[in-house]
Design a protein around this motif. Structure first.
Motif, mmCIF file in Angstrom:
data_model
loop_
_atom_site.group_PDB
_atom_site.id
_atom_site.type_symbol
_atom_site.label_atom_id
_atom_site.label_comp_id
_atom_site.label_asym_id
_atom_site.label_seq_id
_atom_site.Cartn_x
_atom_site.Cartn_y
_atom_site.Cartn_z
ATOM 1 N N VAL A 3 0.861 -1.182 0.000
ATOM 2 C CA VAL A 3 0.000 0.000 0.000
ATOM 3 C C VAL A 3 0.898 1.232 0.000
ATOM 4 N N GLY A 10 -2.361 5.563 -0.125
ATOM 5 C CA GLY A 10 -3.416 4.574 0.056
ATOM 6 C C GLY A 10 -3.682 3.705 -1.157
ATOM 7 N N LEU A 21 -3.370 0.737 -3.754
ATOM 8 C CA LEU A 21 -2.932 -0.654 -3.678
ATOM 9 C C LEU A 21 -2.029 -0.974 -4.865
ATOM 10 N N TRP A 22 -0.870 -1.547 -4.592
ATOM 11 C CA TRP A 22 0.058 -2.002 -5.625
ATOM 12 C C TRP A 22 0.098 -3.524 -5.546
ATOM 13 N N GLU A 32 -5.784 1.609 -9.201
ATOM 14 C CA GLU A 32 -6.349 2.946 -9.031
ATOM 15 C C GLU A 32 -5.780 3.948 -10.025
#
Length: 111
Positions: A58, A62, A64-65, A77
């Motif tokens: 993260v 914020g 997400l990877w 995202e």
């Protein structure tokens, strides 16, 4: 691909939507009232085995990877995917910038 990733990627289908292809032996059941749409973070590939190693990190903002097979990164995202030139063991952030660590080196992603 792990069941958690499949759940995150497939989610629920509205009653009018086309079904999302899931690997054999995997089913997804959620209430019709969930009002969620299904979609893949990365499209399924017949070239990638189901046992592909998946982890995540993260970012400070914020986001997400997702890290696939210690070399491919997807940032849903930001609608971005990219790959490192070698496998890495860890993804972390230093002063807000992503840094990867392999056994031999530290590196960052360059656009």
């Amino acid at each position: 691909m792990t069941p958690a990733l499949l759940l995150a990627a497939a989610l629920a289908l509205p009653s009018w939507a086309d079904p999302v292809a899931l690997p054999p032996g995997v089913a997804l059941v959620l209430p019709r009232e969930a009002n969620l749409e299904a979609g893949w973070t990365l499209p399924p590939s017949t070239a990638a085995p189901a046992e592909i190693e998946t982890s995540f990190a993260v970012a400070p903002d914020g986001a997400l990877w997702l890290v696939l097979d210690r070399q491919v990164v997807s940032v849903p995202e930001r609608n971005a995917s990219f790959a490192a030139d070698r496998p890495f063991q860890q993804l972390l952030w230093i002063e807000g910038k992503p840094v990867v660590r392999s056994h031999e080196a530290l590196g960052t992603f360059v656009a």
